[in-house]
Design an enzyme around this catalytic site. Structure first.
Site, PDB file in Angstrom:
ATOM      1  CG  ASP A  16      -2.074  -1.038   0.987  1.00  0.00           C
ATOM      2  OD1 ASP A  16      -2.912  -0.837   0.096  1.00  0.00           O
ATOM      3  OD2 ASP A  16      -2.046  -2.057   1.693  1.00  0.00           O
ATOM      4  NE  ARG A  97       0.144   3.932  13.443  1.00  0.00           N
ATOM      5  CZ  ARG A  97       0.973   2.945  13.132  1.00  0.00           C
ATOM      6  NH1 ARG A  97       2.279   3.147  13.109  1.00  0.00           N
ATOM      7  NH2 ARG A  97       0.516   1.757  12.818  1.00  0.00           N
ATOM      8  CG  ASP A 126      -2.908   3.533  13.056  1.00  0.00           C
ATOM      9  OD1 ASP A 126      -2.776   3.912  14.235  1.00  0.00           O
ATOM     10  OD2 ASP A 126      -2.685   2.368  12.685  1.00  0.00           O
ATOM     11  CB  SER A 177      -4.131  -6.090   9.267  1.00  0.00           C
ATOM     12  OG  SER A 177      -3.591  -4.873   9.721  1.00  0.00           O
TER      13      SER A 177
HETATM   14  N1  ARG Z   1      -6.438  -1.231  17.236  1.00  0.00           N
HETATM   15  C1  ARG Z   1      -5.118  -0.725  17.470  1.00  0.00           C
HETATM   16  C2  ARG Z   1      -5.123   0.770  17.541  1.00  0.00           C
HETATM   17  O1  ARG Z   1      -6.015   1.402  17.048  1.00  0.00           O
HETATM   18  C3  ARG Z   1      -4.114  -1.237  16.462  1.00  0.00           C
HETATM   19  C4  ARG Z   1      -4.347  -0.763  15.042  1.00  0.00           C
HETATM   20  C5  ARG Z   1      -3.463  -1.419  14.010  1.00  0.00           C
HETATM   21  N2  ARG Z   1      -3.690  -2.832  13.979  1.00  0.00           N
HETATM   22  C6  ARG Z   1      -3.266  -3.662  13.048  1.00  0.00           C
HETATM   23  N3  ARG Z   1      -3.464  -4.925  13.234  1.00  0.00           N
HETATM   24  N4  ARG Z   1      -2.644  -3.245  11.993  1.00  0.00           N
HETATM   25  O2  ARG Z   1      -4.210   1.338  18.098  1.00  0.00           O
END
Ligand code: ARG
Length: 400
Positions: A16, A97, A126, A177
């Site tokens: 991506d 982040r 994110d 993921s």
């Molecule tokens: N739910 C978590 C958050 O919002 C992780 C998000 C990313 N998760 C992932 N499996 N890529 O902080």
């Protein structure tokens, strides 16, 4: 119409973010894409990632090692705040982040870019964390999020990339993921989307299955200085080292797995599996040390602050004035939070079995039921008379 001239892209090496490069240039008229990969201890080989960005058409490909900052300035304050989203998730992904956003903004300023970009879709948390953090740090920068707009399926994304020499993933890519950094792993999608299904063992990497953990408990001792973990088993540790070693030791005993349904900021409930051994233990140990060193009122008041603080991290408000004000409160509370906590690791459990602090408010001759008890039992009577007075008055009136 060109959306921006020069863009700094948050780059991971995945399909991506790779596709974002030609997409920004060819669909959105961006002249120059600078790829920036942040090394947060995700364990990827970052040299091939650098190469891949250039092959995908980036004019520059940068790797920023931010591991030390990540632990010191993001993980440690979260530990001091006992930050657990919805009481469980130690926020490994969420904490990364705002730091990535900070390096994006700094890089954009150095290179004179007019925008930053990321590969987040429109469904997650994110995107919010990136966008709000960038806006807080430099409101003049534009934010481009191609994957939020391009509307391509997985297959279409791969096909689009292939036109520009971006290879399709070689092995059948994982159905999950996964986001990983020094603080832990977040795993979602695939079979995990069915909340009735037990997570298959194959998804875990940092934590052992209970069946494979040692049959003897292991004791560890964690030292804190003003709320910051500074030693393990009596040895002073640098921040990164401490996290890495704790992940190792605790993971070996199967500690730190979390399976939860969580409430995303965008309104969706999602099922996520976390493994975050070091953070789980550090927050548990830190909280215990606070129970020894903070007065009851500070301790109770802080619980409410912690709840708000955790939500702010989750909801992308790391660089907000309220967060800064809460930081000041939390820092003040940590002045006395130094000492050591002994933890027993066994079969997926971390149990605090001992604590010690020079600043301990625990007073043996007040607490004891033995002969050297110094507590004035008679004083309790008058105290209870006053304390219970409103209730007594109310009860009398009720009975008429
Ligand atoms: N739910 C978590 C958050 O919002 C992780 C998000 C990313 N998760 C992932 N499996 N890529 O902080």
């Amino acid at each position: 119409m060109s959306r921006a001239k020069k863009v700094v892209l948050a780059y991971s090496g995945g399909v991506d973010t790779s596709v974002c490069i030609p997409y920004l240039k060819h669909e959105w008229g961006v002249e120059e894409v600078i790829a920036l990969a942040a090394d947060l201890g995700q364990g990827d080989e970052l040299d091939p990632v650098r190469e891949k960005a250039l092959k995908s058409g980036a004019s520059e490909s940068l790797v920023a090692d931010v591991k030390d900052t990540f632990v010191k300035d993001y993980a440690f304050p979260a530990i001091q705040a006992n930050a657990l989203y919805e009481n469980r998730y130690p926020l490994a992904t969420a904490l990364a982040r705002p730091l990535i956003a900070k390096v994006l903004v700094e890089t954009a300023e150095i290179y004179g870019a007019d925008a930053i970009a990321h590969g987040c879709t429109g469904k997650g948390n994110d995107q919010v964390r990136f966008d709000v953090s960038v806006a807080a740090l430099n409101p003049n920068l534009k934010i481009l999020a191609p994957a939020r707009e391009w509307g391509m399926s997985r297959e279409e994304t791969i096909a689009y990339g292939e036109k520009f020499g971006i290879p399709a993933p070689v092995k059948k890519s994982s159905p999950y993921s996964i986001d990983r950094n020094l603080l832990g792993r977040s795993i979602e999608a695939g079979i995990l989307e069915d909340p009735t299904v037990e997570p298959p063992e194959e998804i875990y990497l940092l934590t052992k299955a209970i069946a494979d953990t040692p049959n003897e408990p292991e004791y560890i001792e964690i030292g804190f200085t003003r709320g910051i973990p500074t030693s393990l088993n009596g040895e002073t540790k640098r921040p990164i080292e401490l996290i890495e070693q704790l992940n190792q030791v605790a993971g070996n005993h199967g500690v730190g797995r979390i399976d939860m349904i969580e409430n995303r900021l965008v309104g969706i409930k999602s099922r996520e599996i976390y493994e975050s051994p070091a953070m789980v233990i550090l927050i548990q140990a830190h909280r215990d040390l606070e129970s020894l060193t903070l007065t009851a009122d500070v301790s109770h008041y802080k619980r409410g602050i912690e709840e708000t603080y955790s939500q702010m991290i989750y909801n992308g408000l790391w660089y907000s004035p309220l967060k800064a004000a809460l930081d000041a409160f939390i820092q003040k509370t940590q002045e006395q939070v130094s000492g050591t906590i002994r933890v027993k690791l066994f079969k997926g459990n971390a149990t605090i079995v001992g604590r010690h602090s020079e600043n301990s408010l625990y007073t043996p001759d007040l607490a004891t039921y033995g002969a050297d008890d110094k507590f004035d039992h008679k004083a309790a009577e008058g105290f209870i008379y006053v304390w219970g007075l409103p209730t007594r008055i109310w009860a009398k009136h009720r009975r008429g």
